[in-house]
Design a protein around this motif. Structure first.
Motif: not given
Length: 140
Positions: A39-42, A44-46, A48, A73, A77, A83
């Motif tokens: 999951d790309g959103k997760i 990105m969050l991790k 960050k 990743r 990703t 980011q």
């Protein structure tokens, strides 16, 4: 913090304080967890949440070579490098990088990478960069 004219990748910079950062032990757990995520959103969050930890690795000469193997990743990703760049330099500078990437920076990054000690990962990245835009940058 070191001050030098011209900046560059070796310039020591202050890492901005980002809210929600994990301690080193939790970062290691999250890094292992991210290797099994899709999951790309997760992701990105991790990524960050582990930004400050990654910045310490990048600026530690004994550890900097482990960043891509520790954070694979970054290689698969889309948006993670952007980011990190946004977190480090802010959204305006990050937008300028994207605007100038293909016309100014890409060839310079490839030339710099060609001068590094070769590794299988580096060779793979260079092949990929050359295959994507083989007419933009002459092979050195």
């Amino acid at each position: 913090m070191q001050t030098a004219r011209g900046g560059g990748p070796r310039l020591e910079r202050e890492v901005p304080q980002i809210g929600g950062q994990l301690d080193d032990e939790r970062c290691k757990e999250v890094i292992s967890f991210m290797n099994h995520l899709s999951d790309g959103k997760i992701i990105m969050l991790k990524m960050k949440e582990t930004f400050e930890y990654r910045q310490r690795l990048i600026h530690n000469p004994a550890e900097s070579h482990t960043v891509l193997s520790g954070f694979p990743r970054l290689l698969d990703t889309k948006g993670l490098t952007h980011q990190d760049f946004s977190l480090l330099f802010g959204p305006e500078t990050s937008a300028k990088l994207l605007e100038k990437w293909h016309t100014f920076y890409k060839c310079k990054v490839i030339r710099e990478a060609e001068s590094l000690t070769t590794t299988p990962v580096l060779q793979s990245l260079l092949r990929s960069a050359r295959n994507q835009h083989n007419d933009d940058c002459p092979v050195m």
